[in-house]
Design an enzyme around this catalytic site. Structure first.
Site, mmCIF file in Angstrom:
data_model
loop_
_atom_site.group_PDB
_atom_site.id
_atom_site.type_symbol
_atom_site.label_atom_id
_atom_site.label_comp_id
_atom_site.label_asym_id
_atom_site.label_seq_id
_atom_site.Cartn_x
_atom_site.Cartn_y
_atom_site.Cartn_z
ATOM 1 C CB CYS A 64 9.343 4.952 -3.775
ATOM 2 S SG CYS A 64 9.968 3.350 -3.205
ATOM 3 C CG HIS A 115 5.722 2.229 -3.752
ATOM 4 N ND1 HIS A 115 6.675 2.748 -4.604
ATOM 5 C CD2 HIS A 115 4.727 3.153 -3.694
ATOM 6 C CE1 HIS A 115 6.269 3.932 -5.049
ATOM 7 N NE2 HIS A 115 5.094 4.204 -4.515
ATOM 8 C CG HIS A 127 3.372 7.337 -4.927
ATOM 9 N ND1 HIS A 127 3.518 6.262 -5.777
ATOM 10 C CD2 HIS A 127 2.195 7.915 -5.265
ATOM 11 C CE1 HIS A 127 2.458 6.193 -6.573
ATOM 12 N NE2 HIS A 127 1.645 7.179 -6.280
#
Length: 157
Positions: A64, A115, A127
């Site tokens: 990510c 994240h 993402h």
């Protein structure tokens, strides 16, 4: 003479040891936003489905924070730090109801895991999903809504 040299060396070493950790630096870019629907769509098409790989940074596998770094470099010519932790230190916090395209959205996915994604408008973010690779997800998704942490707007230097 030896005492003076020792004092100078000790002061020099002490200064190095106590120096604060430098803040990540961003490369300056023109103040024109390119986070528009066409460019976001192009970025998504180019990376869609690229699998998640912890520590990865290429189209054969990416995580990510690396994806966010690559996207910012491509979209606005801005070099971001490589980890979620470092990226979270950038910019200023933005209330969820004031998100704009290009803002970073952060999630607490575990006790010590986080994240990051890029807000693309209409309560969606781009993402890297661990199960589906690069994709667009909704902030209203039950999972993501429960993990939402905060958002940051990256300022140019």
């Amino acid at each position: 003479m030896k005492k003076i040299l020792i004092v100078i060396l000790a002061l020099g070493l002490g200064a190095c040891a106590s120096a604060p950790e430098p803040k990540p630096k961003l490369k300056p870019v023109a103040p024109v936003s390119v986070w528009n629907d066409n460019n976001i769509s192009q970025l998504h098409s180019e990376w869609h489905g690229v699998p998640y790989r912890l520590g990865g940074g290429t189209k054969s596998g990416i995580d990510c924070s690396a994806f966010v770094s690559v996207a910012y470099e491509k979209m606005v010519g801005m070099t971001l730090p490589r980890t979620v932790r470092e990226q979270q230190r950038l910019g200023h916090t933005v209330p969820r109801n004031q998100l704009r395209k290009g803002d970073l959205v952060f999630f607490k996915t575990g006790k010590s895991t986080h994240h990051v994604g890029i807000y693309v408008g209409s309560d969606n973010f781009l993402h890297v999903s661990t199960s589906q690779g690069v994709k667009i997800s909704s902030l209203h998704n039950v999972y993501w809504a429960s993990k939402y942490w905060n958002a940051k707007r990256i300022s140019r230097i």
